[in-house]
Scaffold this motif. Structure first.
Motif, PDB file in Angstrom:
ATOM      1  N   ILE A  66      24.195  91.877   9.636  1.00  0.00           N
ATOM      2  CA  ILE A  66      22.811  91.996   9.269  1.00  0.00           C
ATOM      3  C   ILE A  66      21.689  92.404  10.530  1.00  0.00           C
ATOM      4  CG2 ILE A  66      20.833  90.878   8.188  1.00  0.00           C
ATOM      5  CD1 ILE A  66      22.829  89.472   6.437  1.00  0.00           C
ATOM      6  N   ASP A  67      22.222  91.695  11.570  1.00  0.00           N
ATOM      7  CA  ASP A  67      21.478  91.616  12.865  1.00  0.00           C
ATOM      8  C   ASP A  67      22.415  91.742  13.981  1.00  0.00           C
ATOM      9  OD1 ASP A  67      19.863  91.569  15.298  1.00  0.00           O
ATOM     10  OD2 ASP A  67      19.144  89.765  14.787  1.00  0.00           O
ATOM     11  N   PRO A  68      23.109  93.235  14.125  1.00  0.00           N
ATOM     12  CA  PRO A  68      24.053  93.222  15.228  1.00  0.00           C
ATOM     13  C   PRO A  68      24.021  92.650  16.522  1.00  0.00           C
ATOM     14  CG  PRO A  68      23.480  95.367  14.169  1.00  0.00           C
ATOM     15  CD  PRO A  68      22.732  94.421  13.554  1.00  0.00           C
ATOM     16  N   GLU A  69      22.750  93.002  16.875  1.00  0.00           N
ATOM     17  CA  GLU A  69      22.529  92.433  18.461  1.00  0.00           C
ATOM     18  C   GLU A  69      22.541  90.874  18.640  1.00  0.00           C
ATOM     19  OE1 GLU A  69      19.158  92.698  21.756  1.00  0.00           O
ATOM     20  OE2 GLU A  69      19.199  94.364  20.340  1.00  0.00           O
ATOM     21  N   THR A  70      22.115  90.405  17.837  1.00  0.00           N
ATOM     22  CA  THR A  70      22.039  88.702  17.679  1.00  0.00           C
ATOM     23  C   THR A  70      23.733  88.024  17.329  1.00  0.00           C
ATOM     24  OG1 THR A  70      19.847  88.693  16.960  1.00  0.00           O
ATOM     25  CG2 THR A  70      21.269  86.783  16.590  1.00  0.00           C
ATOM     26  N   ALA A  71      24.089  88.832  16.209  1.00  0.00           N
ATOM     27  CA  ALA A  71      25.421  88.346  15.794  1.00  0.00           C
ATOM     28  C   ALA A  71      26.375  88.542  17.016  1.00  0.00           C
ATOM     29  CB  ALA A  71      25.879  89.320  14.616  1.00  0.00           C
ATOM     30  N   LEU A  72      26.591  89.719  17.667  1.00  0.00           N
ATOM     31  CA  LEU A  72      27.484  90.167  18.530  1.00  0.00           C
ATOM     32  C   LEU A  72      27.302  89.190  19.705  1.00  0.00           C
ATOM     33  CD1 LEU A  72      27.669  93.929  18.067  1.00  0.00           C
ATOM     34  CD2 LEU A  72      29.355  92.431  17.343  1.00  0.00           C
ATOM     35  N   ALA A  73      26.190  88.896  20.048  1.00  0.00           N
ATOM     36  CA  ALA A  73      25.952  88.115  21.261  1.00  0.00           C
ATOM     37  C   ALA A  73      26.471  86.609  20.894  1.00  0.00           C
ATOM     38  CB  ALA A  73      24.327  87.877  21.468  1.00  0.00           C
ATOM     39  N   ILE A  74      26.269  86.094  19.713  1.00  0.00           N
ATOM     40  CA  ILE A  74      26.994  84.827  19.238  1.00  0.00           C
ATOM     41  C   ILE A  74      28.479  84.974  19.238  1.00  0.00           C
ATOM     42  CG2 ILE A  74      27.028  83.250  17.116  1.00  0.00           C
ATOM     43  CD1 ILE A  74      24.194  83.646  16.867  1.00  0.00           C
ATOM     44  N   LEU A  75      29.004  86.081  18.779  1.00  0.00           N
ATOM     45  CA  LEU A  75      30.394  86.313  18.612  1.00  0.00           C
ATOM     46  C   LEU A  75      31.058  86.405  19.827  1.00  0.00           C
ATOM     47  CD1 LEU A  75      30.340  88.507  15.353  1.00  0.00           C
ATOM     48  CD2 LEU A  75      31.365  86.310  15.646  1.00  0.00           C
ATOM     49  N   ASP A  76      30.485  87.179  20.865  1.00  0.00           N
ATOM     50  CA  ASP A  76      30.873  87.263  22.278  1.00  0.00           C
ATOM     51  C   ASP A  76      30.839  85.806  22.913  1.00  0.00           C
ATOM     52  OD1 ASP A  76      30.872  89.818  21.932  1.00  0.00           O
ATOM     53  OD2 ASP A  76      29.283  90.394  23.462  1.00  0.00           O
ATOM     54  N   ASP A  77      30.201  84.892  22.530  1.00  0.00           N
ATOM     55  CA  ASP A  77      30.308  83.681  23.253  1.00  0.00           C
ATOM     56  C   ASP A  77      31.429  83.191  22.557  1.00  0.00           C
ATOM     57  OD1 ASP A  77      28.478  83.297  25.051  1.00  0.00           O
ATOM     58  OD2 ASP A  77      26.956  82.263  24.060  1.00  0.00           O
ATOM     59  N   TYR A  78      31.545  82.999  21.374  1.00  0.00           N
ATOM     60  CA  TYR A  78      32.694  82.362  20.521  1.00  0.00           C
ATOM     61  C   TYR A  78      34.057  82.858  21.151  1.00  0.00           C
ATOM     62  CZ  TYR A  78      35.892  81.392  16.754  1.00  0.00           C
ATOM     63  OH  TYR A  78      37.003  81.051  15.819  1.00  0.00           O
ATOM     64  N   ALA A  83      29.174  87.539  29.449  1.00  0.00           N
ATOM     65  CA  ALA A  83      29.094  87.742  30.925  1.00  0.00           C
ATOM     66  C   ALA A  83      28.929  86.345  31.605  1.00  0.00           C
ATOM     67  CB  ALA A  83      27.850  88.430  31.248  1.00  0.00           C
ATOM     68  N   GLN A  84      28.869  85.170  30.880  1.00  0.00           N
ATOM     69  CA  GLN A  84      28.793  84.089  31.342  1.00  0.00           C
ATOM     70  C   GLN A  84      30.159  83.453  31.686  1.00  0.00           C
ATOM     71  OE1 GLN A  84      26.214  82.332  28.447  1.00  0.00           O
ATOM     72  NE2 GLN A  84      27.936  81.152  27.428  1.00  0.00           N
ATOM     73  N   HIS A  85      31.143  83.984  30.882  1.00  0.00           N
ATOM     74  CA  HIS A  85      32.513  83.479  30.784  1.00  0.00           C
ATOM     75  C   HIS A  85      33.322  84.174  32.214  1.00  0.00           C
ATOM     76  CE1 HIS A  85      31.315  82.301  27.029  1.00  0.00           C
ATOM     77  NE2 HIS A  85      32.072  81.452  27.246  1.00  0.00           N
TER      78      HIS A  85
END
Length: 136
Positions: A66-78, A83-85
């Motif tokens: 639904i909101d790819p930018e937000t969802a992908l940032a959350i999934l990247d953290d998961y 970048a923080q990892h």
């Protein structure tokens, strides 16, 4: 930015974890499909790597975010590949073609591919993590 995501492991329907629940609310399930690759049992979760053999398939589900930018940032953290990892991360997110079970191909679909060594990992021969869970 593509709004399509292919998941093949703990984010698929039928799993009860925080991120699978997040995806069920923030994405629309489109269809089942497959990626040309090998699936391995990494831990309690799988990892997929690309294959040159057209007969190698890793099965999963295709979603529209639904909101790819937000969802992908959350999934990247998961997936611990933001970048923080520490790099190289266990997974990397790329776009790739995904085939559906009815023969359609979606060209630009996000997928998280495994990128650490697989030498001691068990190949999931059927390429379907959910079948493996049922058999366990």
């Amino acid at each position: 930015m593509s709004d399509l995501l292919f998941v093949y492991g703990t984010l698929r329907k039928g799993n009860s974890n925080k991120m699978a629940e997040y995806l069920s609310v923030h994405a629309e399930f489109l269809t089942e499909g497959w990626f040309q690759g090998h699936m391995y049992q990494i831990s309690y979760y799988p990892g997929v790597i690309a294959s040159d053999d057209i007969n190698d398939r890793a099965y999963g589900e295709l979603y529209r975010l639904i909101d790819p930018e937000t969802a992908l940032a959350i999934l990247d953290d998961y997936e611990e590949c933001s970048a923080q990892h520490a790099q190289p991360a266990e997974y990397k997110r790329i776009t790739t073609p995904i085939s559906t079970m009815d023969g359609n191909i979606f060209e630009q679909v996000w997928i998280y591919l495994y990128q650490w060594p697989i030498t001691d990992k068990l190949l999931i021969k059927e390429g379907d993590f959910m079948k493996l869970l049922v058999e366990s």
